[in-house]
Design an enzyme around this catalytic site. Structure first.
Site, mmCIF file in Angstrom:
data_model
loop_
_atom_site.group_PDB
_atom_site.id
_atom_site.type_symbol
_atom_site.label_atom_id
_atom_site.label_comp_id
_atom_site.label_asym_id
_atom_site.label_seq_id
_atom_site.Cartn_x
_atom_site.Cartn_y
_atom_site.Cartn_z
ATOM 1 N N GLU A 437 0.831 -1.198 0.000
ATOM 2 C CA GLU A 437 0.000 0.000 0.000
ATOM 3 C C GLU A 437 0.871 1.255 0.000
ATOM 4 O O GLU A 437 1.567 1.541 0.970
ATOM 5 C CB GLU A 437 -0.898 -0.010 1.239
ATOM 6 C CG GLU A 437 -1.710 1.250 1.446
ATOM 7 C CD GLU A 437 -2.420 1.268 2.790
ATOM 8 O OE1 GLU A 437 -3.016 2.310 3.120
ATOM 9 O OE2 GLU A 437 -2.368 0.258 3.511
ATOM 10 N N ASP A 513 -1.511 -1.511 5.697
ATOM 11 C CA ASP A 513 -1.433 -0.991 7.064
ATOM 12 C C ASP A 513 -2.366 -1.765 7.997
ATOM 13 O O ASP A 513 -3.411 -2.278 7.573
ATOM 14 C CB ASP A 513 -1.813 0.492 7.097
ATOM 15 C CG ASP A 513 -0.785 1.363 6.404
ATOM 16 O OD1 ASP A 513 0.344 0.880 6.184
ATOM 17 O OD2 ASP A 513 -1.111 2.527 6.072
ATOM 18 N N ASP A 515 -4.658 -0.888 9.926
ATOM 19 C CA ASP A 515 -5.718 0.026 10.346
ATOM 20 C C ASP A 515 -6.938 -0.211 9.466
ATOM 21 O O ASP A 515 -6.976 -1.146 8.653
ATOM 22 C CB ASP A 515 -5.246 1.484 10.266
ATOM 23 C CG ASP A 515 -4.772 1.878 8.870
ATOM 24 O OD1 ASP A 515 -5.055 1.130 7.908
ATOM 25 O OD2 ASP A 515 -4.111 2.925 8.737
ATOM 26 N N ASP A 517 -8.239 1.570 6.942
ATOM 27 C CA ASP A 517 -7.985 1.729 5.508
ATOM 28 C C ASP A 517 -7.215 0.537 4.957
ATOM 29 O O ASP A 517 -7.489 0.065 3.846
ATOM 30 C CB ASP A 517 -7.204 3.023 5.252
ATOM 31 C CG ASP A 517 -8.088 4.261 5.373
ATOM 32 O OD1 ASP A 517 -9.316 4.116 5.239
ATOM 33 O OD2 ASP A 517 -7.553 5.349 5.617
#
Length: 662
Positions: A437, A513, A515, A517
């Site tokens: 990403e 990540d 998280d 997103d």
């Protein structure tokens, strides 16, 4: 214009809170295997084994009754049956009717269990929830307690009587389980699998007799291994000769040096390892007597320790061959082993505990095994030379096989993407592609990777939701186009079989990540592969990397160097901090950092935590307990364009789990 659907009212009354054991009954597949009830029976067996592991009792009897119920009886301390001092309820009711209640949370010298397979206080209560009969008898403190349950509810109140010295045993617990057929494809416990389980447990507990009684046939089997792991491995090798004598060892953390490196006293492993030139490869691993069929970090530690010890021996005696680089797979390809690890706070993958996840256990097992094997090889130089010759020969064969496959730069569909940072290896089975990403994380991954076999493809933001995109329009999205070209595989049309003959990487790893997103990007990529490249998942080519969320920096103290410790989530962070506290490290002596994204990690950190094959968390993407059609329906509901109403209902059902995790 949107049409309002009847019966779709969503208000406060729509929120349902599942209490007690109701979540287990509604979603049994989240807590156990539903093919047959072996796993819920194993939960009861494991409790008996934990008593034996703690040093209480020398015999465990498992009985298969004629009505398909199963009894497990031990000689342990007996479960307490008085009132709980804080809850004010009977302990026997609490431990079998409430999730996350048990005696294995306090992993210290004052706790009832130091090392155990039980972690969450979930196992036996799940067994109770999925059984139409669950009877418990306890012998303890000169008294006998008896209680009966059905589907998690008390149906026979607790009775306590004075023990009869001529009849009743001194202490122990007997539990009888009758699995409810409606929760399982087959309600019968598979006898062969149960025998295998009990035999392997006996191997791991020398001096403990495990007995299986089968009432239908009157058979009685008993296992007690005097030589433990050695006998079991030789039995598994089916008579094939070993290349060199077995390498055996048993070591545990005792010294302050090891303990202050966030390993607790008593953690460690026992192992027996064999190299065979032909015949079957036999590999089994356990953590606190719990089988880990998918391996995990303890197996990675064994692999790492063996590789570096032998590599050091080869360098010391100048046994390497010119132009041949030895790899761990050359050393480990013909290795059979039994590994039994003891871990204070084991973190398993899922409730069925199929894989160990503790990242620090790689270093512990590797350190113990490496030092032991280095000593053994230098004490048995001739055996070491023969082993070195064997693994170097395998390395040569690997190199020759790789030379037959030319490096492909084009497949007639397009030139490889310019942003792809390719690897050097020609061995497709070994090569890995990381879909990363963002350019920032891509830069760290490029610098931190092993360029010989790891390739990097940075992605710009979130790719297209391709779940309902037709094949001929996929390449309108640049990211999807680049992924397809990089892996060397065209998306399929309708139900055709993918052509994997030009596949360029054996592992395609999604690296995002830790998280929200990042999770969204994972979902979009998984949807792409499942819908348009399904055979990649079927054949085990797609993986999800799990980067850590926290870093703990512990400064140097006394003779111990500074440490950087990584935690996947808050539960692992709590374990690390608890261990630092137990080592009497002042609370102000360490700092905790939370990673906002992969871009915050430097190259060394990304390698150490996420890309190093011996330490990383790399989850294979599989269908799990849902079949292909049910998985398709579930994904359609979750990300389909016309499924907003269904998603709202599903979210309403799951809201209690979200609240519980906040």
């Amino acid at each position: 214009m949107n049409q309002k659907k009847s019966g779709s009212a969503y208000n406060a009354a729509s929120i349902k809170v599942l209490k007690g054991l109701e979540p287990v009954k509604q979603r049994p597949g989240m807590y156990t295997r539903t093919q047959n009830p072996l796993h819920i029976v194993q939960e009861v067996i494991d409790n008996a084994l934990d008593e034996a592991l703690a040093g209480f009792g020398s015999k465990i009897v498992v009985t298969l009754h004629t009505d398909d119920s199963v009894s497990v009886e031990d000689e342990g301390r007996g479960i307490p049956f008085g009132l709980h001092p804080e809850e004010g309820e009977l302990v026997l009711e609490i431990v079998f009717t409430q999730l996350h209640a048990g005696g294995k949370f306090h992993k210290n010298s004052d706790g009832a269990y130091t090392f155990s397979g039980g972690l969450h206080g979930v196992g036996a209560s799940v067994t109770n929830a999925l059984s139409y009969r669950f009877d418990v008898t306890v012998w303890r403190d000169g008294r006998v307690a008896d209680i009966g349950f059905s589907h998690g509810d008390v149906v026979r109140a607790l009775t306590v009587r004075k023990a009869n010295g001529h009849i009743d045993k001194k202490s122990g617990t007997r539990i009888t389980v009758s699995p409810d057929p409606k929760y399982f494809d087959s309600a019968t416990v598979p006898q062969a699998e149960l025998q295998y389980l009990l035999r392997s447990k006996a191997v791991l507990l020398p001096g403990i007799e495990i007995v299986l009684v089968i009432e239908k046939t009157g058979d009685r089997q008993s296992w007690e291994y005097k030589n433990g792991l050695r006998s079991y491995l030789l039995e598994g090798l089916a008579g094939y000769d070993t290349l060199i004598p077995l390498f055996e060892g048993e070591r545990y953390a005792e010294s302050c040096h090891i303990i202050n490196n966030v390993f607790s006293r008593g953690e460690g492993a026992s192992w027996v390892v064999a190299w065979v030139e032909e015949g079957p490869i036999f590999r089994e691993s356990y953590v606190n007597l719990i089988p880990t069929p998918a391996g995990g970090t303890h197996e990675s530690g064994l692999r790492d320790g063996i590789f570096h010890a032998l590599k050091r021996f080869i360098e010391l005696y100048n046994l390497s061959l010119k132009g041949v680089k030895l790899l761990a797979e050359d050393v480990f390809a013909r290795v059979s082993f039994i590994l039994s690890a003891k871990v204070l706070d084991p973190q398993f993958q899922g409730q069925i505990k199929w894989q160990l996840n503790n990242r620090d256990i790689v270093r512990l097992v590797s350190t113990l095994v490496r030092s032991s094997l280095e000593l053994w090889l230098n004490e048995h130089v001739e055996h070491g030379r023969r082993l070195a010759e064997f693994v170097m020969k395998r390395a040569q064969e690997r190199i020759r096989a790789g030379q037959k496959v030319g490096k492909r730069k084009s497949y007639g569909i397009a030139v490889l993407p310019g942003k792809l940072v390719d690897c050097e290896s020609r061995d497709v089975s070994r090569n890995e592609l990381f879909l990363v990403e963002g350019d920032s994380a891509g830069g760290s991954a490029k610098m931190g990777r092993d360029k010989e076999f790891q390739a990097i493809l940075p992605l710009r933001g979130k790719i297209l939701n391709t779940w309902e995109t037709k094949r001929d329009r996929l390449f309108e999205n640049n990211e999807v186009h680049d992924i397809s070209v990089a892996i060397g595989v065209d998306p399929h049309a309708s139900d055709e079989i993918l052509d994997l003959s030009h596949l360029r990487y054996g592992k395609i790893c999604i690296l995002a990540d830790a998280d929200v997103d990042g999770s969204h990007i994972q979902v979009l990529l998984l949807a792409l592969f499942f819908r348009h490249f399904p055979q990649l998942i079927d054949r085990g080519h797609v993986y999800v990397a799990r980067p850590p969320l926290f870093r703990v920096d512990a400064p140097a103290r006394d003779t111990n160097p500074a440490q950087k410790l990584y935690a996947l989530d808050e539960s692992e962070l709590e374990i690390i901090v608890d261990k630092l506290r137990k080592d009497s490290t002042p609370g102000s002596a360490w700092t905790i950092s939370r990673f906002k994204g992969l871009g915050e990690m430097n190259a060394d950190q990304l390698w150490d935590t996420t890309m190093n094959p011996d330490i990383r968390r790399l989850m294979p993407v599989q269908l799990g307990y849902l079949d292909f059609n049910k998985t398709t329906e579930r994904i359609t509901m979750l990300i389909g364009k016309g499924e907003a109403a269904a998603r709202r209902i599903w979210l309403a059902e799951k809201i209690n789990k979200v609240q519980g995790s906040i």
